[in-house]
Design an enzyme around this catalytic site. Structure first.
Site, PDB file in Angstrom:
ATOM      1  N   ARG A   1       0.835  -1.211   0.000  1.00 58.89           N
ATOM      2  CA  ARG A   1       0.000   0.000   0.000  1.00 58.89           C
ATOM      3  C   ARG A   1       0.869   1.259   0.000  1.00 58.89           C
ATOM      4  O   ARG A   1       0.573   2.239   0.675  1.00 58.89           O
ATOM      5  CB  ARG A   1      -0.960   0.035   1.205  1.00 58.89           C
ATOM      6  CG  ARG A   1      -1.959  -1.089   1.247  1.00 58.89           C
ATOM      7  CD  ARG A   1      -2.950  -1.064   0.090  1.00 58.89           C
ATOM      8  NE  ARG A   1      -3.728  -2.290   0.097  1.00 58.89           N
ATOM      9  CZ  ARG A   1      -3.365  -3.417  -0.515  1.00 58.89           C
ATOM     10  NH1 ARG A   1      -2.249  -3.475  -1.207  1.00 58.89           N
ATOM     11  NH2 ARG A   1      -4.116  -4.488  -0.452  1.00 58.89           N
TER      12      ARG A   1
ATOM     13  N   SER B   1     -11.224  -0.962   2.871  1.00 55.72           N
ATOM     14  CA  SER B   1     -10.440  -1.316   4.069  1.00 55.72           C
ATOM     15  C   SER B   1      -9.952  -0.039   4.736  1.00 55.72           C
ATOM     16  O   SER B   1      -9.239   0.741   4.113  1.00 55.72           O
ATOM     17  CB  SER B   1      -9.232  -2.163   3.681  1.00 55.72           C
ATOM     18  OG  SER B   1      -9.643  -3.340   3.043  1.00 55.72           O
TER      19      SER B   1
ATOM     20  N   GLU C   1      -5.281   2.762   6.253  1.00 58.86           N
ATOM     21  CA  GLU C   1      -4.939   2.712   4.830  1.00 58.86           C
ATOM     22  C   GLU C   1      -5.538   3.933   4.138  1.00 58.86           C
ATOM     23  O   GLU C   1      -5.007   4.427   3.153  1.00 58.86           O
ATOM     24  CB  GLU C   1      -5.516   1.420   4.238  1.00 58.86           C
ATOM     25  CG  GLU C   1      -5.220   1.235   2.773  1.00 58.86           C
ATOM     26  CD  GLU C   1      -5.719  -0.100   2.253  1.00 58.86           C
ATOM     27  OE1 GLU C   1      -6.412  -0.076   1.224  1.00 58.86           O
ATOM     28  OE2 GLU C   1      -5.415  -1.147   2.845  1.00 58.86           O
TER      29      GLU C   1
END
Length: 342
Positions: free
Chosen positions: A159, A229, A325
């Protein structure tokens, strides 16, 4: 301050921006950026706003990147695609499958635009963008100079990429180059995909299974605003993982290259009995604990408070500290999400 950002973020948080501009080509994007910068305003470039949380009104110009177009080059070993940053990601996945060019099926239904995909190095069900990325085309905002970064130069991580660091504010992504090998190899390491037979499985079956898993587990942003998420899956040292697994033997864990271990944030949150937990208008999703949702006209403060609570509970129980995230946007730009919820 009267342009609502509500339609431009999938969380559906209602803050305003001074100006909102849609850019359909590189020149429009540059003009909007240079005009705002000349006025001394901060500038934020957004795709579909599917990975942001606006904390307050934005004191500047938000540019919506809508640069479209898909070009295909057919080479003996692979298909090469040159895709405009404003194209919708899932639509691209569907299009490549319809055209007989598999390779993106594990990444089906990830919300957002193609241009955002390298920033996060998007990933799901065992595949990350870096597996298929050939290059990323950017424009240097101050000069209009075009730059092409190879996948290696993008410095992809979990990420993470160069676009979250030194390329964050000075460059805008205008196109992404993808390489889809003609020798298709299914990736069947996660979830329901492990039940498929690698010798007979088709790309369409993988796509269908991924779509089924996502639609049954994840909330529809049109019904309950969310940014997918909310937390990253934590990556911990082998020692930390060993200690945790001694105490919680059923904890899902995925050994990484280099000896570290990735844990499942959703499982950690679920073990703290937090599914369905609500603060103000924000809630932990009942099916997938990793997702925080806008249950009922949530304010950004509700989401921050809930994220703080989740982080504390998981930290106290497992001594693992979750990091968002989702990217947090303050009045003049991105702020540290970890600091905001600590």
């Amino acid at each position: 301050m009267n342009h609502s950002l509500k339609p431009w973020n999938t969380f559906g948080i209602d803050h305003n921006a001074q100006h909102i501009v849609c850019a359909e080509d590189e020149q429009q994007l540059l003009n909007a950026w240079q005009h705002a910068t000349a006025e001394g305003q901060p500038v934020l470039i957004l795709g579909e706003g599917s990975n942001v949380l606006f904390l307050e009104d934005y004191r500047g110009t938000v540019i919506i990147n809508r640069i479209k177009g898909i070009e295909i080059h057919d080479e003996p070993d692979a298909w090469y695609l040159h895709v405009g940053a404003g194209e919708n990601w899932h639509r691209l996945v569907k299009y490549t499958l319809q055209e007989g060019m598999p390779g993106l099926e594990n990444l089906a239904l990830i919300p957002g635009c193609v241009g955002s995909s390298p920033i996060q190095n998007i990933g799901a069900y065992g595949v990350e963008l870096q597996r298929v990325c050939a290059y990323v085309d950017c424009v240097e905002l101050a000069t209009g100079k075009q730059v092409r970064l190879t996948a290696k130069e993008c410095r992809f991580g979990y990420r993470d990429s160069i676009f979250k660091h030194e390329y964050q504010d000075r460059f805008a992504i205008v196109a992404v180059g993808l390489r889809l090998p003609k020798e298709w190899q299914p990736v069947l390491t996660y979830g329901d995909l492990t039940r498929l037979d690698p010798t007979t499985v088709t790309p369409q079956q993988v796509f269908n299974a991924v779509c089924h898993m996502r639609t049954t587990k994840l909330p529809d942003p049109k019904v309950n605003g969310n940014a997918g998420s909310f937390f990253k899956n934590p990556v911990v040292s082998a020692e930390t993982a060993k200690a945790l697994l001694a105490q919680f033997p059923t904890a899902p864990n995925y050994p990484q290259a280099g000896g570290s271990v990735k844990l499942a944030a959703g499982w950690l949150i679920d073990q703290c009995q937090l599914k369905g937990m609500q603060m103000g208008g924000a809630a932990v999703h009942r099916q997938q604990a990793l997702v925080l949702i806008n249950e009922d006209n949530a304010k950004s403060e509700d989401v921050v408070q809930l994220a703080h609570h989740v982080r504390q509970k998981v930290g106290e129980k497992f001594n693992v500290w979750l990091e968002p995230e989702v990217r947090f946007i303050g009045a003049s730009g991105e702020v540290s999400a970890v600091e905001t919820i600590s």
